[in-house]
Design a protein around this motif. Structure first.
Motif, PDB file in Angstrom:
ATOM      1  N   VAL A 285     -14.795  -3.991  15.232  1.00 24.74           N
ATOM      2  CA  VAL A 285     -13.402  -4.417  15.305  1.00 24.74           C
ATOM      3  C   VAL A 285     -13.187  -5.027  16.689  1.00 24.74           C
ATOM      4  CG1 VAL A 285     -10.992  -3.691  15.268  1.00 24.74           C
ATOM      5  CG2 VAL A 285     -12.642  -2.603  13.741  1.00 24.74           C
TER       6      VAL A 285
ATOM      7  N   TYR B 176     -16.747  -0.430  13.490  1.00 23.29           N
ATOM      8  CA  TYR B 176     -15.822  -0.197  12.383  1.00 23.29           C
ATOM      9  C   TYR B 176     -16.397   0.911  11.497  1.00 23.29           C
ATOM     10  CZ  TYR B 176     -13.044  -1.057   8.191  1.00 23.29           C
ATOM     11  OH  TYR B 176     -12.222  -0.910   7.120  1.00 23.29           O
TER      12      TYR B 176
ATOM     13  N   TYR C 280     -16.300   2.979   8.242  1.00 24.83           N
ATOM     14  CA  TYR C 280     -15.749   2.845   6.885  1.00 24.83           C
ATOM     15  C   TYR C 280     -15.388   4.201   6.302  1.00 24.83           C
ATOM     16  CZ  TYR C 280     -15.346   1.478   1.980  1.00 24.83           C
ATOM     17  OH  TYR C 280     -14.897   1.285   0.708  1.00 24.83           O
TER      18      TYR C 280
ATOM     19  N   ASP D 245      -9.498  -2.053   2.934  1.00 22.33           N
ATOM     20  CA  ASP D 245      -9.590  -0.928   3.866  1.00 22.33           C
ATOM     21  C   ASP D 245      -9.233  -1.388   5.275  1.00 22.33           C
ATOM     22  OD1 ASP D 245     -10.673   1.970   4.216  1.00 22.33           O
ATOM     23  OD2 ASP D 245     -11.721   0.836   5.769  1.00 22.33           O
ATOM     24  N   PHE D 246      -9.747  -2.559   5.650  1.00 19.42           N
ATOM     25  CA  PHE D 246      -9.481  -3.068   6.993  1.00 19.42           C
ATOM     26  C   PHE D 246      -8.017  -3.444   7.166  1.00 19.42           C
ATOM     27  CE2 PHE D 246      -9.268  -6.542  10.136  1.00 19.42           C
ATOM     28  CZ  PHE D 246      -9.702  -5.830  11.249  1.00 19.42           C
TER      29      PHE D 246
ATOM     30  N   GLU E  21      -5.439  -1.839   6.052  1.00 21.86           N
ATOM     31  CA  GLU E  21      -4.740  -0.618   6.455  1.00 21.86           C
ATOM     32  C   GLU E  21      -5.086  -0.237   7.891  1.00 21.86           C
ATOM     33  OE1 GLU E  21      -2.430   1.328   4.879  1.00 21.86           O
ATOM     34  OE2 GLU E  21      -2.319  -0.416   3.560  1.00 21.86           O
ATOM     35  N   TYR E  22      -6.355  -0.379   8.220  1.00 26.82           N
ATOM     36  CA  TYR E  22      -6.857  -0.104   9.568  1.00 26.82           C
ATOM     37  C   TYR E  22      -6.111  -0.978  10.587  1.00 26.82           C
ATOM     38  CZ  TYR E  22     -11.080   1.522  12.150  1.00 26.82           C
ATOM     39  OH  TYR E  22     -11.976   2.146  12.965  1.00 26.82           O
ATOM     40  N   ARG E  23      -6.028  -2.269  10.262  1.00 27.55           N
ATOM     41  CA  ARG E  23      -5.392  -3.244  11.149  1.00 27.55           C
ATOM     42  C   ARG E  23      -3.901  -2.939  11.296  1.00 27.55           C
ATOM     43  NH1 ARG E  23      -2.797  -8.170  10.906  1.00 27.55           N
ATOM     44  NH2 ARG E  23      -3.408  -9.670  12.525  1.00 27.55           N
TER      45      ARG E  23
ATOM     46  N   GLN F 232      -2.350  -0.115  11.112  1.00 28.59           N
ATOM     47  CA  GLN F 232      -2.118   1.036  11.976  1.00 28.59           C
ATOM     48  C   GLN F 232      -2.371   0.691  13.439  1.00 28.59           C
ATOM     49  OE1 GLN F 232      -4.387   4.996  12.016  1.00 28.59           O
ATOM     50  NE2 GLN F 232      -2.697   5.396  10.622  1.00 28.59           N
TER      51      GLN F 232
ATOM     52  N   TYR G 287      -9.831   3.012  20.531  1.00 32.53           N
ATOM     53  CA  TYR G 287     -10.489   3.675  19.400  1.00 32.53           C
ATOM     54  C   TYR G 287     -10.354   5.188  19.505  1.00 32.53           C
ATOM     55  CZ  TYR G 287     -13.990   5.271  16.108  1.00 32.53           C
ATOM     56  OH  TYR G 287     -14.628   5.915  15.080  1.00 32.53           O
TER      57      TYR G 287
ATOM     58  N   LEU H 256      -6.890   6.027  18.677  1.00 35.52           N
ATOM     59  CA  LEU H 256      -6.661   5.930  17.235  1.00 35.52           C
ATOM     60  C   LEU H 256      -7.025   7.243  16.551  1.00 35.52           C
ATOM     61  CD1 LEU H 256      -6.068   4.126  14.679  1.00 35.52           C
ATOM     62  CD2 LEU H 256      -8.514   3.611  14.679  1.00 35.52           C
TER      63      LEU H 256
ATOM     64  N   ASN I 264      -4.397  10.084  14.769  1.00 35.61           N
ATOM     65  CA  ASN I 264      -4.594  10.544  13.394  1.00 35.61           C
ATOM     66  C   ASN I 264      -4.995  12.010  13.309  1.00 35.61           C
ATOM     67  OD1 ASN I 264      -4.309   8.284  11.257  1.00 35.61           O
ATOM     68  ND2 ASN I 264      -5.325   7.281  12.972  1.00 35.61           N
TER      69      ASN I 264
END
Length: 286
Positions: free
Chosen positions: A39, A52, A54, A92-93, A95-97, A99, A121, A124, A128
């Motif tokens: 990322v 990244y 997964y 998936d990315f 949603e990642y992006r 957030q 990171y 992040l 969470n």
């Protein structure tokens, strides 16, 4: 575009890219070179990148071809486990992006030019983490700092031994940082009840939050939910309005007066903000 405290607009770029640097690990598959998927973030004249992930639970990395059209899940032994559907990776990315953008936006609004994408990171992951866990850790740190200054070495050592025994006797259920349990011990066993008002109000507020979470066992509240999604704070206010007896219990545990319901949210907000501040201190001191 993102607006900071000064009202200035800032552009943000977040995308995934194959890591083709000289130090990158390369896996050969069916005649093609595959590279780890990273990322890459560019914001406010700063940039960073990180692998990244997964599947966070299994820590599977993704490797991709040089144009990022084919994707493969790879384990820690560099073994390709299975091919991934590009559409699933894109979803998936997304949603990642989303957030990451919301976290950067929140930090920039509250920190201004202090905001840094470096270290995002690890932040992040912290955003969470379970909400109660990170708030209890921060509150425990404050309480122990106060006790270390106030008590003799013998008294403080006795508290540390009690803490170790508490965890040893209940290894599966005892949280290693529990300012509520520690305050109860101090009041009943150590005859220390005159804690500073701000600490007692934090214990009061955490007691309310614990009960609120226990009443919502299907929900997984995180620091991200608390700081960035205002609906959680609103739900906590409504919960207190419906459970007035809980406020008296919290008052007894914390040895303080019943607090207005919105003050509980404000106290927890200050603890959460200190968690973010501590993450930033780690950036600047590491």
């Amino acid at each position: 575009m993102h607006t900071g405290p000064s009202g200035k607009k800032k552009k943000i770029s977040i995308r995934f890219v194959p890591n083709k640097t000289a130090t990158a690990k390369i896996i050969s598959h069916e005649g093609k070179d595959l590279y780890p998927l990273y990322v890459r973030i560019v914001f406010n004249r700063r940039n960073t990148r990180f692998p990244y992930i997964y599947d966070v639970r299994r820590l599977h990395l993704i490797f991709t071809d040089e144009v990022a059209r084919e994707f493969y899940a790879v384990n820690s032994d560099d073994i390709i486990l299975y091919a991934l559907n590009p559409r699933e990776v894109e979803a998936d990315f997304a949603e990642y992006r989303k957030q990451l953008i919301e976290i950067i936006d929140y930090e920039y609004k509250t920190l201004g030019e202090r905001q840094a994408v470096i270290g995002i990171y690890s932040r992040l992951l912290k955003y969470n983490a379970p909400l109660l866990k990170v708030l209890k850790e921060e509150a425990s740190e404050e309480l122990l700092d106060f006790l270390e200054d106030k008590l003799t070495m013998k008294q403080f050592k006795a508290i540390q031994e009690w803490e170790q025994n508490r965890i040893r006797l209940n290894p599966k259920t005892a949280h290693p940082d529990d300012p509520i349990a520690l305050a109860e011990y101090l009041r009943q066993e150590a005859q220390i009840s005159e804690l500073p008002l701000n600490i007692r109000q934090t214990i009061y507020s955490l007691f309310i939050l614990v009960d609120f979470e226990e009443s919502n066992p299907q929900s997984k509240f995180t620091l991200y939910n608390w700081l960035i999604e205002s609906s959680l704070q609103e739900s906590l206010v409504s919960y207190q309005d419906q459970h007035l007896g809980l406020l008296e219990e919290a008052s007894s545990i914390a040895n303080t007066a019943v607090m207005p319901v919105k003050d509980v949210v404000n106290v927890l907000q200050q603890v959460a903000i200190r968690v973010v501040d501590r993450m930033y201190k780690n950036i600047y001191t590491s």
